[in-house]
Design a protein around this motif. Sequence first.
Motif, mmCIF file in Angstrom:
data_model
loop_
_atom_site.group_PDB
_atom_site.id
_atom_site.type_symbol
_atom_site.label_atom_id
_atom_site.label_comp_id
_atom_site.label_asym_id
_atom_site.label_seq_id
_atom_site.Cartn_x
_atom_site.Cartn_y
_atom_site.Cartn_z
ATOM 1 N N ALA A 199 -1.514 11.901 1.700
ATOM 2 C CA ALA A 199 -1.756 12.303 3.085
ATOM 3 C C ALA A 199 -0.973 13.554 3.449
ATOM 4 C CB ALA A 199 -1.383 11.165 4.029
ATOM 5 N N ARG A 200 -1.545 14.318 4.365
ATOM 6 C CA ARG A 200 -0.868 15.516 4.855
ATOM 7 C C ARG A 200 -0.804 15.465 6.373
ATOM 8 N NH1 ARG A 200 -4.779 18.403 7.007
ATOM 9 N NH2 ARG A 200 -6.842 18.265 6.106
ATOM 10 N N ILE A 201 0.214 16.079 6.907
ATOM 11 C CA ILE A 201 0.376 16.205 8.350
ATOM 12 C C ILE A 201 -0.365 17.469 8.771
ATOM 13 C CG2 ILE A 201 2.040 16.598 10.207
ATOM 14 C CD1 ILE A 201 4.085 15.045 8.434
ATOM 15 N N PRO A 202 -1.335 17.349 9.690
ATOM 16 C CA PRO A 202 -2.058 18.551 10.104
ATOM 17 C C PRO A 202 -1.114 19.538 10.807
ATOM 18 C CG PRO A 202 -2.776 16.616 11.365
ATOM 19 C CD PRO A 202 -1.766 16.156 10.369
ATOM 20 N N MET A 203 -1.222 20.803 10.428
ATOM 21 C CA MET A 203 -0.354 21.833 11.007
ATOM 22 C C MET A 203 -1.154 23.086 11.318
ATOM 23 S SD MET A 203 3.128 21.459 8.789
ATOM 24 C CE MET A 203 2.440 21.014 7.205
ATOM 25 N N ALA A 204 -0.549 23.971 12.054
ATOM 26 C CA ALA A 204 -1.189 25.236 12.416
ATOM 27 C C ALA A 204 -1.486 26.053 11.167
ATOM 28 C CB ALA A 204 -0.278 26.025 13.357
ATOM 29 N N SER A 217 0.868 -1.172 0.000
ATOM 30 C CA SER A 217 0.000 0.000 0.000
ATOM 31 C C SER A 217 0.908 1.225 0.000
ATOM 32 C CB SER A 217 -0.867 -0.033 1.257
ATOM 33 O OG SER A 217 -1.552 1.168 1.414
ATOM 34 N N THR A 218 0.562 2.249 -0.753
ATOM 35 C CA THR A 218 1.436 3.421 -0.858
ATOM 36 C C THR A 218 0.770 4.664 -0.293
ATOM 37 O OG1 THR A 218 0.668 3.722 -3.132
ATOM 38 C CG2 THR A 218 2.759 2.570 -2.826
ATOM 39 N N VAL A 219 1.543 5.398 0.502
ATOM 40 C CA VAL A 219 1.096 6.658 1.098
ATOM 41 C C VAL A 219 2.121 7.718 0.713
ATOM 42 C CG1 VAL A 219 0.599 7.892 3.241
ATOM 43 C CG2 VAL A 219 0.079 5.442 3.070
ATOM 44 N N ALA A 220 1.666 8.770 0.052
ATOM 45 C CA ALA A 220 2.554 9.864 -0.341
ATOM 46 C C ALA A 220 2.257 11.080 0.517
ATOM 47 C CB ALA A 220 2.354 10.211 -1.809
ATOM 48 N N ALA A 226 11.856 15.941 9.180
ATOM 49 C CA ALA A 226 10.860 16.069 10.246
ATOM 50 C C ALA A 226 9.545 15.420 9.814
ATOM 51 C CB ALA A 226 10.643 17.534 10.597
ATOM 52 N N ALA A 227 9.137 15.651 8.582
ATOM 53 C CA ALA A 227 7.890 15.073 8.081
ATOM 54 C C ALA A 227 7.947 13.548 8.076
ATOM 55 C CB ALA A 227 7.595 15.593 6.677
ATOM 56 N N SER A 228 9.077 12.993 7.671
ATOM 57 C CA SER A 228 9.187 11.529 7.647
ATOM 58 C C SER A 228 9.138 10.956 9.055
ATOM 59 C CB SER A 228 10.457 11.080 6.921
ATOM 60 O OG SER A 228 11.616 11.480 7.622
ATOM 61 N N ALA A 229 9.761 11.616 10.019
ATOM 62 C CA ALA A 229 9.736 11.133 11.398
ATOM 63 C C ALA A 229 8.305 11.133 11.944
ATOM 64 C CB ALA A 229 10.639 11.990 12.278
ATOM 65 N N ILE A 230 7.578 12.203 11.698
ATOM 66 C CA ILE A 230 6.189 12.282 12.159
ATOM 67 C C ILE A 230 5.347 11.196 11.485
ATOM 68 C CG2 ILE A 230 4.096 13.691 12.078
ATOM 69 C CD1 ILE A 230 6.035 16.152 12.350
ATOM 70 N N ALA A 231 5.483 11.050 10.177
ATOM 71 C CA ALA A 231 4.676 10.065 9.444
ATOM 72 C C ALA A 231 4.991 8.640 9.875
ATOM 73 C CB ALA A 231 4.896 10.238 7.943
ATOM 74 N N ILE A 232 6.252 8.311 10.042
ATOM 75 C CA ILE A 232 6.623 6.961 10.478
ATOM 76 C C ILE A 232 6.034 6.678 11.861
ATOM 77 C CG2 ILE A 232 8.570 5.515 11.218
ATOM 78 C CD1 ILE A 232 10.138 6.815 8.844
ATOM 79 N N LEU A 243 5.878 4.508 2.467
ATOM 80 C CA LEU A 243 5.710 5.946 2.614
ATOM 81 C C LEU A 243 6.601 6.615 1.577
ATOM 82 C CD1 LEU A 243 4.626 8.364 4.250
ATOM 83 C CD2 LEU A 243 6.600 8.056 5.772
ATOM 84 N N LEU A 244 6.007 7.381 0.669
ATOM 85 C CA LEU A 244 6.767 8.058 -0.372
ATOM 86 C C LEU A 244 6.988 9.505 0.023
ATOM 87 C CD1 LEU A 244 5.356 5.583 -1.818
ATOM 88 C CD2 LEU A 244 5.712 6.863 -3.894
ATOM 89 N N LEU A 245 8.246 9.923 -0.063
ATOM 90 C CA LEU A 245 8.628 11.281 0.300
ATOM 91 C C LEU A 245 9.324 11.934 -0.883
ATOM 92 C CD1 LEU A 245 10.241 10.220 3.659
ATOM 93 C CD2 LEU A 245 8.033 11.335 3.407
ATOM 94 N N GLY A 246 8.952 13.136 -1.179
ATOM 95 C CA GLY A 246 9.595 13.856 -2.272
ATOM 96 C C GLY A 246 10.685 14.764 -1.760
ATOM 97 N N THR A 247 11.255 15.503 -2.653
ATOM 98 C CA THR A 247 12.286 16.452 -2.277
ATOM 99 C C THR A 247 11.650 17.663 -1.603
ATOM 100 O OG1 THR A 247 12.141 17.566 -4.411
ATOM 101 C CG2 THR A 247 13.770 15.797 -4.214
#
Length: 98
Positions: free
Chosen positions: A70-75, A25-28, A85-91, A49-53
């Motif tokens: 998917a997006r990480i909810p932010m202020a 299953s793929t999550v970008a 940082a995004a990869s650490a949160i997502a993992i 988990l796919l991460l871009g530049t």
Amino acid sequence: SMGAVLTVPWTRTGPDPLADLGGWSTVALTPAADATDLDSVAPHGPRALLLGTEGDGLPERLMCAVDVRARIPMAAGVNSLNVAAASAIAIHRLRPRP
């Protein structure tokens, strides 16, 4: 300290990453407003988990072909994070839970 960094499987893929990840299953990650909130992605089953530049992100052809964008909810007013940082949160959020 390296902590558990050596226990998380990772890979770099070729020109067609989705073919290299057959059966997973793929999550970008994307900061796009219309992406699914990362907290609503079920944390079970094998997934990639796919991460871009930073800056450009993933190519549009991949964003259209993954199972979940998917997006990480932010202020309000904040639209992106450093890719590390995004990869650490997502993992952390997508980890299997007992």
